[in-house]
Structure formats: structure tokens, C-alpha cells
Motif scaffolding. Structure first.
Motif, short mmCIF file in Angstrom:
data_model
loop_
_atom_site.label_atom_id
_atom_site.label_comp_id
_atom_site.label_asym_id
_atom_site.label_seq_id
_atom_site.Cartn_x
_atom_site.Cartn_y
_atom_site.Cartn_z
N LYS A 110 4.10 -9.76 8.49
CA LYS A 110 3.97 -9.99 7.04
C LYS A 110 5.20 -9.19 6.60
CE LYS A 110 -0.86 -11.03 6.34
NZ LYS A 110 -0.75 -12.09 5.70
N GLY A 111 5.83 -8.36 7.40
CA GLY A 111 6.91 -7.77 7.13
C GLY A 111 6.60 -6.26 6.34
N TYR A 112 5.47 -5.78 6.80
CA TYR A 112 4.83 -4.46 6.37
C TYR A 112 5.05 -3.31 7.51
CZ TYR A 112 2.65 -6.84 2.56
OH TYR A 112 2.39 -7.80 1.39
N VAL A 113 4.97 -2.04 7.04
CA VAL A 113 5.11 -0.82 8.20
C VAL A 113 3.66 -0.44 8.08
CG1 VAL A 113 5.97 1.16 8.46
CG2 VAL A 113 7.16 -0.39 7.51
N PRO A 114 2.87 -0.24 9.11
CA PRO A 114 1.72 0.13 9.20
C PRO A 114 1.52 1.44 9.53
CG PRO A 114 2.15 -1.11 11.31
CD PRO A 114 3.20 -1.17 10.50
N ILE A 115 1.10 2.40 8.45
CA ILE A 115 0.94 3.73 8.50
C ILE A 115 -0.32 4.03 9.07
CG2 ILE A 115 3.05 3.95 7.09
CD1 ILE A 115 0.97 4.87 4.99
N TRP A 116 -0.22 5.43 9.69
CA TRP A 116 -1.68 5.79 10.28
C TRP A 116 -1.88 7.06 9.83
CZ3 TRP A 116 -4.06 2.91 14.66
CH2 TRP A 116 -5.32 3.63 14.83
N ASP A 117 -2.86 7.71 9.32
CA ASP A 117 -3.21 9.04 8.91
C ASP A 117 -4.52 9.40 9.54
OD1 ASP A 117 -2.23 11.11 6.56
OD2 ASP A 117 -4.32 11.41 7.54
N PRO B 14 -5.27 -1.40 -2.07
CA PRO B 14 -4.51 -2.56 -2.43
C PRO B 14 -3.12 -2.33 -2.08
CG PRO B 14 -6.03 -2.07 -4.16
CD PRO B 14 -6.17 -0.98 -3.17
N ILE B 15 -2.36 -3.39 -1.64
CA ILE B 15 -0.85 -3.11 -1.20
C ILE B 15 -0.08 -2.85 -2.32
CG2 ILE B 15 1.14 -4.37 0.12
CD1 ILE B 15 -1.07 -6.02 1.67
N VAL B 16 0.97 -2.06 -2.08
CA VAL B 16 1.92 -1.55 -3.26
C VAL B 16 3.18 -1.20 -2.46
CG1 VAL B 16 2.75 -0.32 -5.13
CG2 VAL B 16 0.11 -0.82 -4.79
N GLY B 17 4.00 -1.87 -2.48
CA GLY B 17 5.26 -1.77 -1.45
C GLY B 17 5.21 -2.10 0.09
N HIS B 18 6.15 -1.62 0.75
CA HIS B 18 6.01 -2.23 1.98
C HIS B 18 5.30 -1.32 3.09
CE1 HIS B 18 9.08 1.23 2.38
NE2 HIS B 18 8.97 1.15 3.50
#
Length: 255
Positions: free
Chosen positions: A221-228, A181-185
């Protein structure tokens, strides 16, 4: 180790700057009440954050508290440590009882949307990529792999988004999705195509293509898509899309 029962918020704050799995930690704090353990209440040098199935260790290993920390771990749990110095200690203590997984955290600062779009491939005949809707999360691979694990307290359609690879009958064969679930940017991208027992749609560029749609929508949507990355295929796709390697770390599966 001593379990902390009061004033948990001050310990949660320490984990909000944890270097890896930030999205899991923030979602866990918002939707649940993770347990906190310390070896010393007055001046803790080692703190453990736990929400099934993951234990997060904050601090360096020490002969004074290593065994106490390890006594907390449960079978079939995952262990994440803030320092790679724990690697040898964990492996020596648990031996064949633990499997070490190398992971790579990537930086998204160099992503270029034009380049990402250029990596997109046409879907094979009979398949299409569509935004994830309610019908996609009720049952099937998205429900089994993500919804049933991480969206038990939060509604996916209100707290997440993604794309599904579907056939003409509406059966889902792959997806790219907000893993928690999205929490933050910042949002963590998770993708999958097919199953180990059914790999017909793999190795056709669909994993990469699904990710391009997710990343583009994240930007909108203004989010930063991070990758691990947890495997070589994920690492290869991340680099192909323009992600830059930032941190190599290890996660441990206690069998």
C-alpha cells in the motif's frame, strides 16, 4: 500553566516533529482539537499537548515550571516527554503514584520482505489469518482494544487495515492492525494474540506471523510500518523481523 485558546495550529506544528507517538499526535490533531498549555505565552519554554488520556511534554524540566506542568495531569493518564531528563523529575515528584514503562522505538529502514516472509509460520488446525472486515470490528477483541479507543471519529475500513486470527466459527483470537487512523505515510503496527485469561494460542509464532502479513501489506500500500515496543515480547519479535533499535524512551502512567 496557561491554556492556549487561539492559533492552536502553530503549536500543533511543533508536535508534528515529536520524536515518539507521531501517529497518535497526527490523528489527534486531525480528528480532535487537543488542548495546548504553556508556562509563558510570550516565550514558552515548555508546552503541553493533551488529548485524553495522554499528555505530551515538549521542552526540558525546570524548577520554575515543573509543578505547574504536573498540576495538569489527571489520574489514570499517560505522560510522554520529549526528553528522558523528565524521568527522574517525574519519579521524584509522584513517587509510587506513577509507573514508569520503558519503550523502544525501532527503525524500519533495514526491513527485507524476503526475510519477513521467512518468519511466517503455518496456522494451527482450525485457525486462519484473514484481512479484517466489518464483521471483525463490530464487537470482540479488535473493537475492545482498538476501535472503541481510537476509531471513534474515523471509520476503520476507510482509515485503517489489518489481519485477524480467526477460528472456524469466525471468533477472533488475535490481530495485527493500524493502531490509529492513518495520517501520512507512516503507520504504527499493533498486534495481539489472546488474552491474559486465555493464552492457548500464544507462544506458537502467531504474533510474529500476523505481523509479517501486516508488514507485507503495508509495503504493497506504500506505507512505512513503524514499531514502538512496550514489552520484551514485542522487542524480541521486532528484532526477529529485522527492525533496528533506534531510541529508548519512557512513558509514565499516573495512577
Amino acid at each position: 500553566m496557561i491554556e492556549i485558546k487561539k492559533n492552536l495550529e502553530k503549536y500543533y506544528e511543533l508536535f508534528k516533529s515529536y520524536e515518539v507517538f507521531q501517529n497518535f499526535i497526527k490523528y489527534a490533531i486531525r480528528d480532535f482539537s487537543p488542548q495546548i498549555f504553556v508556562e509563558n505565552e510570550e516565550n514558552p519554554q515548555c508546552i503541553v499537548f493533551y488529548l485524553n488520556p495522554a499528555f505530551f511534554i515538549l521542552g526540558e524540566p525546570s524548577e520554575q515550571h515543573n509543578k505547574d506542568v504536573f498540576s495538569l495531569f489527571k489520574k489514570d493518564s499517560w505522560i510522554i516527554a520529549s526528553s528522558n531528563a523528565w524521568k527522574e523529575v517525574i519519579q521524584d515528584y509522584f513517587k509510587d503514584g506513577v509507573v514508569t514503562h520503558l519503550r523502544i522505538q525501532f527503525s524500519s529502514t533495514s526491513l527485507n520482505l524476503d526475510h519477513i516472509r521467512s518468519q511466517r509460520r503455518n496456522t494451527p488446525t482450525g485457525l486462519s489469518i484473514v484481512p479484517i472486515e466489518k464483521k471483525h470490528v463490530i464487537e470482540g477483541m479488535i473493537f475492545d482494544d482498538v476501535i472503541s479507543k481510537f476509531f471513534t471519529q474515523s471509520d476503520f475500513l476507510s482509515n485503517g487495515f489489518g489481519f485477524a486470527l480467526v477460528d472456524d466459527q469466525g471468533v477472533c483470537h488475535g490481530f495485527s492492525i493500524t493502531n490509529y487512523p492513518i495520517v501520512g505515510h507512516e503507520i504504527e503496527l499493533y498486534f495481539r494474540v489472546g488474552y491474559e485469561s486465555y493464552q492457548h494460542h500464544r507462544f506458537k509464532g502467531m504474533g510474529t506471523t500476523l505481523c509479517t502479513y501486516f508488514i507485507e501489506e503495508s509495503f504493497k500500500k506504500g506505507y512505512v510500518p513503524i514499531w514502538d515496543s512496550a514489552n520484551d515480547i514485542s522487542t524480541h519479535i521486532a528484532k526477529k523481523l529485522g527492525y533496528k533499535e533506534e531510541k529508548v524512551w519512557f512513558m509514565y502512567h499516573y495512577l
